[in-house]
Design a protein around this motif. Sequence first.
Motif, mmCIF file in Angstrom:
data_model
loop_
_atom_site.group_PDB
_atom_site.id
_atom_site.type_symbol
_atom_site.label_atom_id
_atom_site.label_comp_id
_atom_site.label_asym_id
_atom_site.label_seq_id
_atom_site.Cartn_x
_atom_site.Cartn_y
_atom_site.Cartn_z
ATOM 1 N N LEU A 48 84.039 63.556 72.715
ATOM 2 C CA LEU A 48 83.620 63.717 74.107
ATOM 3 C C LEU A 48 84.309 62.711 75.013
ATOM 4 N N ASP A 49 84.430 61.488 74.532
ATOM 5 C CA ASP A 49 85.049 60.432 75.339
ATOM 6 C C ASP A 49 86.540 60.658 75.551
ATOM 7 N N PHE A 50 87.152 61.467 74.719
ATOM 8 C CA PHE A 50 88.565 61.797 74.881
ATOM 9 C C PHE A 50 88.746 63.135 75.605
ATOM 10 N N ALA A 51 87.989 64.137 75.201
ATOM 11 C CA ALA A 51 88.175 65.491 75.723
ATOM 12 C C ALA A 51 87.808 65.612 77.201
ATOM 13 N N TRP A 52 86.698 65.049 77.599
ATOM 14 C CA TRP A 52 86.249 65.235 78.980
ATOM 15 C C TRP A 52 87.152 64.552 79.987
ATOM 16 N N PRO A 53 87.624 63.324 79.752
ATOM 17 C CA PRO A 53 88.603 62.760 80.699
ATOM 18 C C PRO A 53 89.904 63.569 80.756
ATOM 19 N N LEU A 54 90.349 64.112 79.613
ATOM 20 C CA LEU A 54 91.534 64.976 79.644
ATOM 21 C C LEU A 54 91.304 66.160 80.572
ATOM 22 N N ARG A 55 90.111 66.693 80.538
ATOM 23 C CA ARG A 55 89.802 67.867 81.338
ATOM 24 C C ARG A 55 89.552 67.514 82.806
ATOM 25 N N LEU A 56 88.832 66.432 83.061
ATOM 26 C CA LEU A 56 88.323 66.190 84.413
ATOM 27 C C LEU A 56 88.957 65.032 85.171
ATOM 28 N N GLU A 57 89.657 64.141 84.487
ATOM 29 C CA GLU A 57 90.171 62.960 85.164
ATOM 30 C C GLU A 57 91.697 62.883 85.228
ATOM 31 N N ALA A 58 92.365 63.857 84.657
ATOM 32 C CA ALA A 58 93.826 63.859 84.674
ATOM 33 C C ALA A 58 94.340 64.111 86.084
ATOM 34 N N LYS A 59 95.480 63.551 86.395
ATOM 35 C CA LYS A 59 96.113 63.730 87.709
ATOM 36 C C LYS A 59 97.023 64.957 87.737
ATOM 37 N N SER A 60 97.467 65.392 86.570
ATOM 38 C CA SER A 60 98.307 66.588 86.511
ATOM 39 C C SER A 60 97.447 67.809 86.827
ATOM 40 N N SER A 61 98.091 68.875 87.209
ATOM 41 C CA SER A 61 97.413 70.094 87.623
ATOM 42 C C SER A 61 96.582 70.697 86.493
ATOM 43 N N ARG A 62 95.331 70.997 86.809
ATOM 44 C CA ARG A 62 94.456 71.659 85.834
ATOM 45 C C ARG A 62 95.038 73.016 85.455
ATOM 46 N N ARG A 63 95.593 73.707 86.427
ATOM 47 C CA ARG A 63 96.212 75.004 86.179
ATOM 48 C C ARG A 63 97.326 74.902 85.143
ATOM 49 N N LEU A 64 98.192 73.909 85.302
ATOM 50 C CA LEU A 64 99.283 73.712 84.342
ATOM 51 C C LEU A 64 98.748 73.315 82.965
ATOM 52 N N ARG A 65 97.716 72.470 82.950
ATOM 53 C CA ARG A 65 97.146 72.062 81.661
ATOM 54 C C ARG A 65 96.491 73.245 80.951
ATOM 55 N N GLU A 66 95.871 74.142 81.717
ATOM 56 C CA GLU A 66 95.274 75.327 81.088
ATOM 57 C C GLU A 66 96.353 76.267 80.541
ATOM 58 N N LEU A 67 97.464 76.405 81.246
ATOM 59 C CA LEU A 67 98.588 77.185 80.697
ATOM 60 C C LEU A 67 99.059 76.578 79.388
ATOM 61 N N ALA A 92 91.152 78.226 87.112
ATOM 62 C CA ALA A 92 92.077 77.205 87.640
ATOM 63 C C ALA A 92 93.249 77.812 88.398
ATOM 64 N N GLY A 93 93.333 79.140 88.457
ATOM 65 C CA GLY A 93 94.388 79.783 89.236
ATOM 66 C C GLY A 93 95.503 80.434 88.440
ATOM 67 N N VAL A 94 95.432 80.401 87.126
ATOM 68 C CA VAL A 94 96.404 81.132 86.311
ATOM 69 C C VAL A 94 96.079 82.611 86.466
ATOM 70 N N THR A 95 97.095 83.443 86.608
ATOM 71 C CA THR A 95 96.844 84.876 86.780
ATOM 72 C C THR A 95 96.731 85.573 85.423
ATOM 73 N N GLN A 96 96.049 86.706 85.428
ATOM 74 C CA GLN A 96 95.953 87.493 84.204
ATOM 75 C C GLN A 96 97.349 87.939 83.749
ATOM 76 N N ALA A 97 98.228 88.247 84.698
ATOM 77 C CA ALA A 97 99.596 88.650 84.351
ATOM 78 C C ALA A 97 100.314 87.511 83.626
ATOM 79 N N GLN A 98 100.116 86.271 84.059
ATOM 80 C CA GLN A 98 100.733 85.137 83.367
ATOM 81 C C GLN A 98 100.161 84.987 81.957
ATOM 82 N N ILE A 99 98.854 85.140 81.830
ATOM 83 C CA ILE A 99 98.238 85.053 80.497
ATOM 84 C C ILE A 99 98.829 86.122 79.590
ATOM 85 N N ASP A 100 98.957 87.323 80.115
ATOM 86 C CA ASP A 100 99.511 88.431 79.326
ATOM 87 C C ASP A 100 100.972 88.191 78.950
#
Length: 179
Positions: A48-67, A92-100
């Motif tokens: 938890l102490d590692f995963a949650w900061p990666l998800r919520l405190e990173a400065k890089s784009s959440r959208r890019l991290r989800e891709l 986070a703004g990734v499109t379904q077309a990008q996922i596909d």
Amino acid sequence: MSRLKMLPPQPEDPALAAMFDEVRARGVRVPNLYRVIGHAPAMLRAWLDFAWPLRLEAKSSRRLRELLILRGAQVSGAHYEWVHHTTMALAAGVTQAQIDALADWRSSALFDAQEKAVLRLAQEVTEGPAASAEAIDALKQQGFDEAQIVELTLTASFYVCVSRFLQSMEVPLEDPERG
């Protein structure tokens, strides 16, 4: 069926119950993944102490991290991770077309040069043993600073761990009927 018994959502161990409450306080149902890791409470705390900061405190784009996470899940065949992060990626703004199009990201016109640099990092880290110097240079060329490169590389690396654990323990998806 998980290879280890899943702990109840309301465990008797007070320390574990507090961690589960912490997850719920973030507006998230305690995932089956945590109900398996919880057999080792100190490991869940570290997770938890590692995963949650990666998800919520990173400065890089959440959208890019989800891709990046989705491509790693796709490469590693981690269905649980894929299902969970598809929802997060769309939010986070990734499109379904990008996922596909993720399986064919190199030749897809749906990804720009910055996204392709991130997807290359995901691909190389997931396949292992590491990202190449060229992949790191591509991130630099796309304007990522050192902190963002660290965040992206840690995220890709962490989710390799996630997929290996999920598959090793055969953690099942949550029952959608349970909410």
